[in-house]
Design an enzyme around this catalytic site. Structure first.
Site, PDB file in Angstrom:
ATOM      1  N   TYR A  92       0.854  -1.204   0.000  1.00  0.00           N
ATOM      2  CA  TYR A  92       0.000   0.000   0.000  1.00  0.00           C
ATOM      3  C   TYR A  92       0.888   1.253   0.000  1.00  0.00           C
ATOM      4  CZ  TYR A  92      -4.401   2.490   0.588  1.00  0.00           C
ATOM      5  OH  TYR A  92      -5.500   3.303   0.394  1.00  0.00           O
ATOM      6  N   LYS A 133      -3.381   8.423   2.969  1.00  0.00           N
ATOM      7  CA  LYS A 133      -4.674   8.225   3.642  1.00  0.00           C
ATOM      8  C   LYS A 133      -4.617   8.736   5.085  1.00  0.00           C
ATOM      9  CE  LYS A 133      -7.131   6.337   0.311  1.00  0.00           C
ATOM     10  NZ  LYS A 133      -7.993   7.224  -0.503  1.00  0.00           N
TER      11      LYS A 133
END
Ligand SMILES: NC(=O)c1ccc[n+]([C@@H]2O[C@H](COP(=O)([O-])OP(=O)(O)OC[C@H]3O[C@@H](n4cnc5c(N)ncnc54)[C@H](O)[C@@H]3O)[C@@H](O)[C@H]2O)c1
Length: 256
Positions: A156, A163
């Site tokens: 990720y 995020k």
């Protein structure tokens, strides 16, 4: 059934039928909202056009082009929206992009960091700034996040850092826009096979581990994320702002 009739909902982030934003448009329309779809580029216009038509919103709803990396397109999009609708009620930011997401965080270049944060985080701030003056009766702003903001997920990478910034932006925007009765929230969706997810290496492992460990032992569907979006956009959620709502089959509550 939640009634969104009379509400203007502006949704950014439809790329194709698999997009979370696509499902959100379907659910908003089913609840009676009038849709404005903000598409990234001419190349993606057709999908949004077809969606608007399939939802019976041609002539009622609206399409606006908005590449969020360009201030003039954001300004232009909201000017166009204002010319058709004196007030808007909901904005959905379902946008994310990181160039070279396969690189380890340690190997992320300054430029890749800048672009990822510009498209995935700053764009929420810019869209909120454009939307707020049109939310004359108050409103709601929603974004999409992932648990990778809090915990490390393989591959990720820099998007996890983005995020985390996005979730912090939700809290600050909620605080700043609260006095205008504008609520700002995020839905933290479980992993879903979309175009954006295709860039994440070995994504199938994340899907598999979720089915093994999540309390519901399955992966979430776009329509379930959309259901939460309808709730958060509705008056039923009038007391909720600055929150991260998990729609992940419960994965985030598990230890091992
Ligand atoms: N799919 C998942 O597993 C998952 C899980 C949690 C959160 N999310 C988040 O949901 C959001 C939507 O992603 P998705 O999974 O539906 O994938 P998607 O690829 O369908 O949507 C991503 C959207 O971002 C838009 N976008 C990218 N750069 C842009 C730019 N410069 N200007 C305007 N739009 C731009 C694309 O056009 C696309 O519509 C993203 O923020 C993503 O991080 C996805």
């Amino acid at each position: 059934m939640i009634d969104m009739s009379g509400q203007i909902a502006v949704v950014f982030g439809v790329a194709n039928k698999r997009s979370i934003a696509y499902s959100i448009c379907e659910s908003f329309a089913a609840a009676g909202a009038t849709l404005v779809i903000g598409y990234q580029s001419e190349r993606l216009k057709k999908d949004s056009e077809d969606l608007l038509e399939s939802l019976g919103q041609t002539g009622k709803g609206k399409l606006v082009q908005c590449d969020v990396s360009k201030d003039e397109e954001i300004d232009g999009a909201f000017a166009e929206i204002k010319s058709s609708f004196p007030a808007i009620h909901t904005v959905v930011h379902s946008i994310g992009f990181a160039p070279n997401i396969k690189n380890a965080v340690l190997d992320t270049t300054r430029d890749d960091f800048r672009i990822a944060n510009d498209i995935s985080v700053y764009s929420l701030i810019a869209l909120a700034r454009g939307a707020a003056p049109l939310m004359i009766d108050g409103g709601t702003i929603l974004t999409l996040t992932y648990y990778g903001a809090e915990k490390v997920f393989p591959n990720y990478n820099i998007m996890g850092v983005c995020k985390a910034g996005l979730e912090a932006a939700v809290r600050y925007l909620a605080s700043e826009l609260g006095p205008k009765n504008i609520r700002v929230n995020a839905v933290s969706a479980g992993p879903i096979k979309t175009l954006a997810a295709r860039g994440i290496g070995d994504f199938n492992t994340i899907l598999d581990v979720t089915t093994q460990r999540a309390p519901l032992h399955r992966n979430v569907e776009q329509s379930e994320v959309a259901g939460a979006a309808v709730f958060l956009a509705s008056k039923l959620a009038s007391g909720i702002t600055g929150e991260i709502t998990y729609v992940d089959c419960g994965f985030n509550v598990t230890g091992i």
